[in-house]
Design an enzyme around this catalytic site. Structure first.
Site, PDB file in Angstrom:
ATOM      1  N   ASP A 173      22.759 -25.756   3.575  1.00 30.43           N
ATOM      2  CA  ASP A 173      22.878 -24.824   2.242  1.00 30.43           C
ATOM      3  C   ASP A 173      24.228 -23.989   2.828  1.00 30.43           C
ATOM      4  O   ASP A 173      24.814 -23.454   1.969  1.00 30.43           O
ATOM      5  CB  ASP A 173      21.864 -23.764   2.031  1.00 30.43           C
ATOM      6  CG  ASP A 173      21.138 -23.365   3.166  1.00 30.43           C
ATOM      7  OD1 ASP A 173      21.531 -23.403   4.374  1.00 30.43           O
ATOM      8  OD2 ASP A 173      20.077 -22.284   2.872  1.00 30.43           O
ATOM      9  N   SER A 219      17.831 -27.544   4.271  1.00 28.54           N
ATOM     10  CA  SER A 219      18.451 -26.355   4.950  1.00 28.54           C
ATOM     11  C   SER A 219      17.617 -26.003   6.281  1.00 28.54           C
ATOM     12  O   SER A 219      16.663 -25.154   6.339  1.00 28.54           O
ATOM     13  CB  SER A 219      18.348 -25.226   4.041  1.00 28.54           C
ATOM     14  OG  SER A 219      19.363 -25.605   3.000  1.00 28.54           O
ATOM     15  N   ARG A 277      14.163 -29.322  14.314  1.00 30.13           N
ATOM     16  CA  ARG A 277      12.751 -28.556  14.292  1.00 30.13           C
ATOM     17  C   ARG A 277      12.857 -28.104  12.678  1.00 30.13           C
ATOM     18  O   ARG A 277      13.665 -27.797  11.945  1.00 30.13           O
ATOM     19  CB  ARG A 277      12.644 -27.254  15.221  1.00 30.13           C
ATOM     20  CG  ARG A 277      14.099 -26.622  15.145  1.00 30.13           C
ATOM     21  CD  ARG A 277      14.029 -25.389  15.965  1.00 30.13           C
ATOM     22  NE  ARG A 277      15.090 -24.277  15.417  1.00 30.13           N
ATOM     23  CZ  ARG A 277      16.180 -24.479  16.202  1.00 30.13           C
ATOM     24  NH1 ARG A 277      16.609 -25.665  16.967  1.00 30.13           N
ATOM     25  NH2 ARG A 277      17.239 -23.792  15.930  1.00 30.13           N
TER      26      ARG A 277
END
Ligand code: GLC
Length: 522
Positions: free
Chosen positions: A209, A156, A171
Site C-alpha cells: 500500500d 500490505s 510474515r
C-alpha cells in the site's frame, strides 16, 4: 494524588523528547543502510522492482484489489492521462475468522469471489461477453489478450518480492495469522482462485500500500517534481521511497538481479519500517507498551508500528485507563455512591464494558477525546456512555482521559516524524548548498519542495497529527525550520487503488517490452 495529577503522571510517561527524536533518526538511517546491504535485517528494505514513478500522462482501464487492513476493496480505475482518474469500487469487511483461517485457500477464494461479484456488477457487459466467447471458442489459451483486465494486487504485508508480480509472504502483521501462507507466492495464491472461477483477470503486479500511495501521489501531485516517499499511518504504519539503485547492494549478484530494469537508475524500496528497532535501542517503552506487545500474536516484532498505528493506540490507552481504575485511589471513573471493596462495583464502568476487554477501545476514540473542546467534555462523556459502558463519567474523568489520549497521539506523531526525517536525510534531499546559507524564514519555492504522499486514518482523522509531526521535524538536526518548510505532505487518497493500477500499467508495459525483445532476438 488527585486525578488530574495522576493523569499528568501517566501522560508524562509518553513524552518523547527532542534529544530522543534526534537519536532515533540516526539509528533509523543506520538500519535503513543495513537493510539495503543484506537480507534478514530488522528493517527489511524490500526491493519492489518498480523503477519509475508516474508523471500523470498514463492512460488506460485497470483493476486493483486491496488486502491489508480491515476491509477488502475491489476497484476499476480509468486513468485519463491528465493527472486525473475515475474510480469505481466496492468494499467488504474481511470476516475476522478469515484473518486467522486454517488455510490460505479459504481467504483467497473469498477474495476471488468478491472480484467476480464486482465484475458482474460494474463491468457486466465485458464480463458476460468474455465468458460467452470463452464458452464458444474453446481456446486452449483461454482469453485473448485484449479481453483481460490487468490487476494490481495491493497486499500490505511484508513480502519478499522477486519480480513485479511475484513475491513470498515473509510474515503476517496487523492481527492476520494463517500459517500455510507464509513462504508462498501470494500472487499465485490469488491467480489460482481467480482462474478457478474463470475470471478474465491477470494479477499483473504485486503492490504494497505504501508503494501504491507513492505512485498515486506522484500521478496527482502538483508540479514537475516526483514524489519521494509514500507513507501509511493507518491500521499499520510503513513507508516506501525512491532509492538509488546502486545503493541497493543486496540486489547485486542476487539470482533476481536479471529482473531489474536499470534504465532509471532508481528503484522504489518498501522499508517495512513497522519493524524499525524491534530491539528497542531507541524506541520509548512504557509498561503499557510492554503489556500490549504480550497480547499480540507477534511479540517483539513490529515494535515501531505498535507505538504509532491505529491498530494499537486504542489498546495502549485502554491499558492506561484500566490501570488507573484499578488503582482506586486515583478516583478515575469512580462511583461516588458505592462503598464496596470490589473494583467492579466502586467504578461507574459497567461490568460488561468493552474497556475491560483487550482491544476493546477503538483508536478513533483517541481522536474524539483529543479533539474534544466541548463544554465539560460532553462529547467524550457521551461516547464513553454510549460506546464504552461508562455511565456516569465526570468532566474530570473525561479531562484525564483526554490528557492521556493526547500524549499517546503526540508520541505517535513524533515517532512518525523520525521515519519521515530519516528518509529525507538518507536520500540527501535537503543538503543543497542554499539550505546551509538560507535563513529559517526564507520563503521556499516550488522546485525545492520534497514531496511526500500519506494516507491512513491517523493522518486523515487525528486532530493535529501533521502539526505534531512538523513540530518534531523542526527540531531535527539537518532538517530544522527551513527544511521542515520544504517538506510538502499531501494526502494521497486511494493509493491502493490508483497506485496499484499504475503499477499494473508499468508491469504490462515491461511485459510487452520483454516480449518484443524476445521476438527481435528470434
Ligand atoms: C504493516 C505491513 C506493511 C503495510 C503497513 C501499512 O506494517 O507490514 O506491509 O504497508 O502495515 O498498511
Amino acid at each position: 494524588m488527585g486525578l488530574a495529577q495522576e493523569a499528568s503522571r501517566v501522560a508524562a510517561e509518553f513524552e518523547y523528547s527532542d534529544a530522543q527524536v534526534n537519536k532515533a533518526v540516526k539509528e533509523f538511517i543506520r538500519q535503513m543502510d543495513e537493510g539495503l546491504e543484506k537480507s534478514g535485517t530488522t528493517m527489511s528494505q524490500i526491493p519492489t522492482y518498480v523503477t519509475a514513478v508516474p508523471n500523470g500522462t498514463e492512460k488506460g482501464l485497470y483493476m486493483a484489489v486491496d488486502l491489508g487492513g480491515t476491509n477488502f476493496r475491489v476497484c476499476s480505475i480509468n486513468l485519463n492521462g491528465d493527472s486525473t482518474f475515475s474510480l469505481t469500487q466496492s468494499k467488504v469487511a474481511i470476516p475476522k475468522e478469515l484473518m486467522v483461517a486454517q488455510t490460505s485457500k479459504e481467504l483467497f477464494s473469498f477474495l476471488a469471489k468478491q472480484i467476480a461479484t464486482f465484475l458482474q456488477t460494474h463491468h457486466g457487459e465485458h464480463y458476460h461477453a468474455t465468458i460467452r466467447r470463452r464458452a464458444t471458442i474453446h481456446s486452449e489459451s483461454g482469453f485473448e489478450e485484449r479481453e483481460i483486465f490487468n490487476l494490481g494486487f495491493t497486499f500490505s504485508f511484508p513480502v519478499q518480492q522477486v519480480g513485479i508480480n511475484k513475491g513470498t509472504l515473509i510474515r503476517w502483521t496487523k492481527g492476520f495469522d494463517i500459517a500455510d501462507a507464509v513462504g508462498k507466492d501470494v500472487c499465485k495464491l490469488l491467480q489460482d482462485e481467480i482462474d478457478a472461477l474463470h475470471l478474465p483477470v491477470r494479477v499483473a503486479a504485486l503492490v504494497n500500500d505504501t508503494v501504491g500511495t507513492l505512485m498515486a501521489r506522484s500521478y496527482t501531485s502538483p508540479g514537475k517534481t516526483g514524489t519521494l516517499l509514500g507513507a501509511i499511518f493507518g491500521t499499520g504504519t510503513n513507508g516506501a521511497y525512491v532509492e538509488k539503485l546502486d545503493k541497493v547492494k543486496k540486489l547485486n549478484g542476487s539470482e533476481n538481479s536479471d529482473n531489474v530494469d536499470r534504465t532509471t537508475g532508481e528503484m522504489i524500496i518498501n522499508t517495512e519500517w513497522g519493524s524499525f528497532d524491534n530491539e528497542l535501542r531507541v524506541l520509548p517503552n512504557t509498561p503499557y507498551d510492554n503489556s500490549l506487545d504480550k497480547e499480540t500474536p507477534n511479540p517483539g516484532i513490529q515494535m515501531f508500528e505498535k507505538r504509532i498505528s491505529g491498530m494499537f493506540l486504542g489498546e495502549i490507552l485502554r491499558l492506561a485507563i484500566v490501570d488507573l481504575v484499578k488503582e482506586r485511589k486515583t478516583g478515575l471513573f469512580s462511583d461516588d455512591n458505592s462503598s464496596s471493596n470490589d473494583v467492579h462495583s466502586t467504578t461507574c464502568l459497567a461490568e460488561n464494558s468493552p474497556l475491560w476487554q483487550p482491544w476493546g477501545l477503538d483508536t478513533s476514540f483517541l481522536s474524539i477525546a483529543h479533539g474534544d473542546n466541548s463544554n465539560g467534555f460532553k462529547v467524550t462523556r457521551q461516547t464513553l456512555d454510549k460506546d464504552y459502558g461508562v455511565h456516569a463519567a465526570s468532566a474530570e474523568d473525561a479531562e484525564a482521559v483526554k490528557l492521556i489520549a493526547a500524549a499517546i497521539g503526540k508520541r505517535a506523531a513524533r515517532l512518525s516524524a523520525v521515519a519521515i526525517a530519516a528518509v529525507v536525510l538518507a536520500t540527501d534531499k535537503l543538503s543543497s548548498p542554499q539550505d546551509i546559507a538560507t535563513a529559517d524564514d526564507t520563503p521556499v519555492n516550488e522546485d525545492e519542495m520534497v514531496d511526500i504522499g500519506v494516507d491512513g486514518s491517523l493522518v486523515e482523522f487525528y486532530p493535529g497529527f501533521e502539526e505534531y509531526i512538523r513540530e518534531a521535524l523542526r527540531q531535527i538536526e539537518g532538517v530544522g525550520k527551513h527544511g521542515e518548510k520544504r517538506i510538502r505532505i499531501g494526502i494521497a487518497k486511494d493509493g491502493s487503488g490508483v497506485g496499484a493500477a499504475l503499477i499494473a500499467l508499468v508491469a504490462d508495459k515491461l511485459a510487452k517490452q520483454a516480449q518484443l525483445k524476445e521476438y527481435g532476438e528470434e
